[in-house]
Structures are given as C-alpha cells and as structure tokens.
Design an enzyme around this catalytic site. Sequence first.
Site, PDB file in Angstrom:
ATOM      1  N   ASP A 163       4.607 -21.915  16.901  1.00  0.00           N
ATOM      2  CA  ASP A 163       5.592 -21.082  16.212  1.00  0.00           C
ATOM      3  C   ASP A 163       6.799 -21.870  15.727  1.00  0.00           C
ATOM      4  O   ASP A 163       7.363 -21.563  14.674  1.00  0.00           O
ATOM      5  CB  ASP A 163       6.052 -19.955  17.152  1.00  0.00           C
ATOM      6  CG  ASP A 163       6.775 -18.836  16.422  1.00  0.00           C
ATOM      7  OD1 ASP A 163       6.348 -18.465  15.316  1.00  0.00           O
ATOM      8  OD2 ASP A 163       7.782 -18.344  16.960  1.00  0.00           O
ATOM      9  N   LYS A 210       4.842 -18.801   6.494  1.00  0.00           N
ATOM     10  CA  LYS A 210       4.135 -19.242   7.686  1.00  0.00           C
ATOM     11  C   LYS A 210       3.737 -18.011   8.509  1.00  0.00           C
ATOM     12  O   LYS A 210       4.325 -16.942   8.287  1.00  0.00           O
ATOM     13  CB  LYS A 210       5.012 -20.214   8.487  1.00  0.00           C
ATOM     14  CG  LYS A 210       6.056 -19.559   9.407  1.00  0.00           C
ATOM     15  CD  LYS A 210       6.749 -20.627  10.220  1.00  0.00           C
ATOM     16  CE  LYS A 210       7.617 -20.017  11.298  1.00  0.00           C
ATOM     17  NZ  LYS A 210       6.912 -19.510  12.460  1.00  0.00           N
ATOM     18  N   HIS A 232      11.740 -21.828   6.174  1.00  0.00           N
ATOM     19  CA  HIS A 232      13.129 -21.463   5.895  1.00  0.00           C
ATOM     20  C   HIS A 232      14.130 -22.431   6.520  1.00  0.00           C
ATOM     21  O   HIS A 232      15.274 -22.518   6.065  1.00  0.00           O
ATOM     22  CB  HIS A 232      13.403 -20.025   6.352  1.00  0.00           C
ATOM     23  CG  HIS A 232      13.433 -19.828   7.828  1.00  0.00           C
ATOM     24  ND1 HIS A 232      12.316 -19.494   8.559  1.00  0.00           N
ATOM     25  CD2 HIS A 232      14.450 -19.909   8.718  1.00  0.00           C
ATOM     26  CE1 HIS A 232      12.639 -19.376   9.831  1.00  0.00           C
ATOM     27  NE2 HIS A 232      13.931 -19.627   9.961  1.00  0.00           N
ATOM     28  N   LYS A 259      12.361 -20.144  24.493  1.00  0.00           N
ATOM     29  CA  LYS A 259      12.948 -18.800  24.469  1.00  0.00           C
ATOM     30  C   LYS A 259      13.583 -18.487  25.820  1.00  0.00           C
ATOM     31  O   LYS A 259      13.247 -19.094  26.829  1.00  0.00           O
ATOM     32  CB  LYS A 259      11.884 -17.758  24.115  1.00  0.00           C
ATOM     33  CG  LYS A 259      11.401 -17.849  22.673  1.00  0.00           C
ATOM     34  CD  LYS A 259      10.447 -16.731  22.333  1.00  0.00           C
ATOM     35  CE  LYS A 259      10.079 -16.745  20.858  1.00  0.00           C
ATOM     36  NZ  LYS A 259      11.242 -16.446  19.989  1.00  0.00           N
ATOM     37  N   ARG A 316       0.819  -1.218   0.000  1.00  0.00           N
ATOM     38  CA  ARG A 316       0.000   0.000   0.000  1.00  0.00           C
ATOM     39  C   ARG A 316       0.854   1.269   0.000  1.00  0.00           C
ATOM     40  O   ARG A 316       0.407   2.321  -0.435  1.00  0.00           O
ATOM     41  CB  ARG A 316      -0.892   0.017   1.245  1.00  0.00           C
ATOM     42  CG  ARG A 316      -1.979  -1.041   1.261  1.00  0.00           C
ATOM     43  CD  ARG A 316      -2.853  -0.848   2.482  1.00  0.00           C
ATOM     44  NE  ARG A 316      -3.823  -1.925   2.640  1.00  0.00           N
ATOM     45  CZ  ARG A 316      -4.713  -1.971   3.616  1.00  0.00           C
ATOM     46  NH1 ARG A 316      -4.745  -0.998   4.509  1.00  0.00           N
ATOM     47  NH2 ARG A 316      -5.553  -2.974   3.700  1.00  0.00           N
ATOM     48  N   GLU A 353      16.515 -20.603  21.836  1.00  0.00           N
ATOM     49  CA  GLU A 353      16.754 -19.189  21.555  1.00  0.00           C
ATOM     50  C   GLU A 353      17.061 -18.479  22.866  1.00  0.00           C
ATOM     51  O   GLU A 353      16.416 -18.753  23.887  1.00  0.00           O
ATOM     52  CB  GLU A 353      15.536 -18.552  20.884  1.00  0.00           C
ATOM     53  CG  GLU A 353      15.192 -19.148  19.525  1.00  0.00           C
ATOM     54  CD  GLU A 353      13.960 -18.510  18.918  1.00  0.00           C
ATOM     55  OE1 GLU A 353      13.171 -17.891  19.677  1.00  0.00           O
ATOM     56  OE2 GLU A 353      13.775 -18.604  17.697  1.00  0.00           O
ATOM     57  N   LYS A 398      18.260 -24.459   5.082  1.00  0.00           N
ATOM     58  CA  LYS A 398      19.558 -24.417   5.752  1.00  0.00           C
ATOM     59  C   LYS A 398      20.433 -25.573   5.268  1.00  0.00           C
ATOM     60  O   LYS A 398      19.973 -26.697   5.103  1.00  0.00           O
ATOM     61  CB  LYS A 398      19.371 -24.468   7.267  1.00  0.00           C
ATOM     62  CG  LYS A 398      18.703 -23.218   7.824  1.00  0.00           C
ATOM     63  CD  LYS A 398      18.563 -23.287   9.335  1.00  0.00           C
ATOM     64  CE  LYS A 398      17.891 -22.027   9.867  1.00  0.00           C
ATOM     65  NZ  LYS A 398      18.721 -20.821   9.703  1.00  0.00           N
ATOM     66  N   HIS A 441       9.019 -25.979  11.895  1.00  0.00           N
ATOM     67  CA  HIS A 441      10.455 -26.210  11.776  1.00  0.00           C
ATOM     68  C   HIS A 441      10.877 -27.550  12.376  1.00  0.00           C
ATOM     69  O   HIS A 441      11.585 -28.341  11.742  1.00  0.00           O
ATOM     70  CB  HIS A 441      11.233 -25.110  12.505  1.00  0.00           C
ATOM     71  CG  HIS A 441      10.925 -23.724  12.033  1.00  0.00           C
ATOM     72  ND1 HIS A 441      10.606 -23.430  10.727  1.00  0.00           N
ATOM     73  CD2 HIS A 441      10.911 -22.544  12.698  1.00  0.00           C
ATOM     74  CE1 HIS A 441      10.391 -22.127  10.619  1.00  0.00           C
ATOM     75  NE2 HIS A 441      10.569 -21.579  11.792  1.00  0.00           N
TER      76      HIS A 441
END
Length: 506
Positions: A254, A167, A197, A356, A58, A235, A201, A259
Amino acid sequence: MEGLFQEGENRVLRPPSTALVIFGATGDLTQRKLLPALYNLAADDYLPSEFHIIGASRTPLSDDEFRQRSKESLQQYSRRPLDETVWARFESRLFFQPLDSGNPHDFQKLKTRIEMLGKDSQESFNPLFYLATSPNQFGPIAKHLEAVGLGKKLLGSPQQSALVVEKPFGFNLNSARELNAELQQYFDETQIYRIDHYLGKETVQNILVFRFANGVFEPLWSREHIDHVQISVCESIGVGSRASYFDQSGITRDIIQNHLLQMLALVCIEPPYSLSDPDSIRDEKVKVLKSLKRVEPSQVIRAQYAPGFISGEKVAGYHDEQGVQGGSTTETYTAMRLEIDNWRWSGVPIYVRAGKRLPRRITEIAIYFKQPPSTMFQGRLTTRLEQNYLAIQVQPEEGISFCINSKPPGPRLRAKSVLMDFQYQDSFALSSPEAYERLLLDAMKRDATLFTRSDEIEESWSLLEPLFEAWQEKGTSALYNYESGTWGPKESEDLLARYDHKWRLL
C-alpha cells in the site's frame, strides 16, 4: 547543469481544450480529491479556456443532480471556501453520463456526448480519461474506449487522448506486467499516466530543486559524506473503512512499493539532463530502482498493531477491526534496510519504515551526514557531537530543517546542535496546492514527468518480490506486534542498532 531548470514555454501555457471524463465519478476519491482539485484549479484560473468535466458511473444521475452533489463535496473538502462566482463558472462545465463499464454501447454514448459538447462550444477537445475505479475495471474500460476510437486510434490525430490510472497498479510483479500489457493493447505507453499523488506534493517536487539548484549540497550527496538515509511514512489512523482492502494488501504494497520507493528514487537520482523532458527524470529513477539490491527478508521487520492509545483515546488492535479476517498475518508496519549498489551510494544504508497507529501522522526524508573528527574537542564536550542531518518533511507540514552544531553563548567552548528551519507557509505566505491539482494540470498538458512509467512499476515490484515469496511460506518470517501509539516493535529499533544507528525521533 546550466540548462536543467530552463523550462520550455509550453510548460507555463494554459492546457489545450480538454474533456475530462472521470470514471467512478460518484466514488470517494472523486468527491474528496478530484473535484476539489479541479475547483481550485478553476479558482486559480489554470484550467483550459474550453474545459468540460463528464462524470461517469452506473448511478443514474442527471447533470443537475451531479452538480448539486459536487457542490456539497466542495463545501466539505475544498482547501478554500466556496466562492459563488467561481462555482457558477465551474458548475457550467460539469456534466454526467450514466455508464456501465461492462456495456460497450455506453461507451459509444459517451463518445457522442463528448462530440456534442465540442459542437456546442465549437471546439475539438483532447479527451482525458481518469480511472477512479477498482483495478479490475482498468482493462475493460481501456478496451471499450479503444473500440469506439478513443484510444490508440487517436494517435497522430489533432485530438490527443490520455488515460490516467490510479493505484493499486498490480498486486505483485506478474499482475503488474499483465496490467501493463493489457493497457498497452489499447493505449500507447505515451498515453498512459500512472498517478502517484505523493509525486504531486510540493516538498517531493522540491527535492530536485533543493538538491540541484544549490551548489552547497550536491557535492556532499554521495557515500563520501552521507552516513545513512531514513525515509518514514507514519500514520496515526488505523485501517478504518479500508480494512477489507488493506487486509489483502498490507502496508508494504500500500505504501512502500509506490509512494516510498518513488521518494527514495528522487532523493538518489543522478542529475537528469533536463527537466523539460519527462523521460530524462524517469530514466534516472529507473536506474536507481535497478541498482537497489534485492530485499533480504533478514533485513525486514514486519508487525501488526495491538490495542493501545492514540492522543489519549483507546483504540482497537488490528485483529479487532471490522473487515479483518481472523488469524490475518497482514502487516500494518514494515521497516527495512536497503542499499543502492552503484558508485554514488555504495555502502550507504537506506532505512525505510511505514506504519499505521503510530503516535503521529508524518512523512519525512532524513539525510544524515558523516561525523567530523572530534579530536580537537576532547576534554571540552560533555556529550557526543550531534550528526548533521537534513530533514525534508513532506506532510502534514511542508518544510526542510538542517541540523548543525554551533557554540552556545557563554565563556565555555562547547558545541550544541541547532536547527535551521524553512517552512513553506512562512517563506512563501501561500498554502501549498493539493497534490492532485498539480497532477491533473500536468495530465491536461500531457507532461508525464510526475507520473510513473511502466518499467518503474515493474522494477519496484521486482525489488519486493523475494519478500512477498518469503512471507507466503509460513514460519519463515516472524510477525511482531506493537502497541498502538508507539513507534513500532522493538525489533525495528534492533534492526538499526545492528549498524550503530537509531530511528530519528519524530
């Protein structure tokens, strides 16, 4: 297995002339990942000889404004420094088309722009549409593309269109099925490329080569020799600016649903009959997902991070993050025990975890082999023989380690574990390309091997559906806490201890 790695000639040729349209061109994904990936493909001379990138959103930008913004992104995010010669060629391929995804007339303008670029270069482009937008725009964009003749209507024509979808692909099984059905109204399944993704790898791709191109490992790849498998996606960061989105999804949706299960499927597949046929690999991955026993909530630990320290710095707990709803029960850590109910893997536990605010960022697959008899070493060993394991590190460093037992120097007959290390950087003296580079190139070639098929998506959601249903019923599943900077809650360790296992120290 002899024909498995014989690539067809079309897999190494330059892709055909392509017009890549990126919806959401001013967004974070485009600026941080897609444009740097395309620039690096240009620097390596992998792009089609006739190639145009049309940014669409936009935001009312001119071509020159979009080019300037793109240059700034490349200077910040490209894995190699900006080369002015390469940039000059790349810049000439960049264009911008203002577009409102809810306005059908804007899609006719987009089609006209593609046709005009084709006339200027005297080429007929294969359109590739990349949806770097929010999922609620996937269906409307596909519908409007088909309405102007850029979807299913191009099937069988000299031009071949394709749709790349980011995703998250659905929120649960029903929404994934609905989204598949909606997209398939306007694009054929063969035209839809659902991107993950992680599959781009290098180390993930190398799983197939490492396993099937080395005769020493494949005979050991079964319940007779493998004790258990661990897959970790860790992470150190918190939810950050994604808090509002993450609070609606959680780490299971997530990371694990896409993954992690994709990596699991690749590790555990049967030998595909060919690497040249995308569906030969994807068929085997679906078989693995179908063979996974449905998840028992008693075999799952979920938790949220509390305040703590990461690299010596104090960090907030999950409930203190801006954008997280008060009283949220969204999990930031999940660990579970899975099992594949087929001939090769029956009885082999597969432990997976994702979280996380853990001590470090690392993604790793570890295959633990069964212990040899230690009778002959009785009286000579002061410690238990270490299990042999194969550790495949996906990120941040890419490599493979193999732990074996060996005799250390000296007069005593002892056994000590040693690591045999293989690092991509050291062995090939090249930095690995970013995952999006490989995936974008494959999409241009219409090679769907590393993209997720509709039945894969639905099987992965189906596996986790009992878990989500249990979590919706308050009081039926505990939510634990863990201090930021630790490896998760104690209950996660207890889950493995039930079966005389423990998490690998990363």
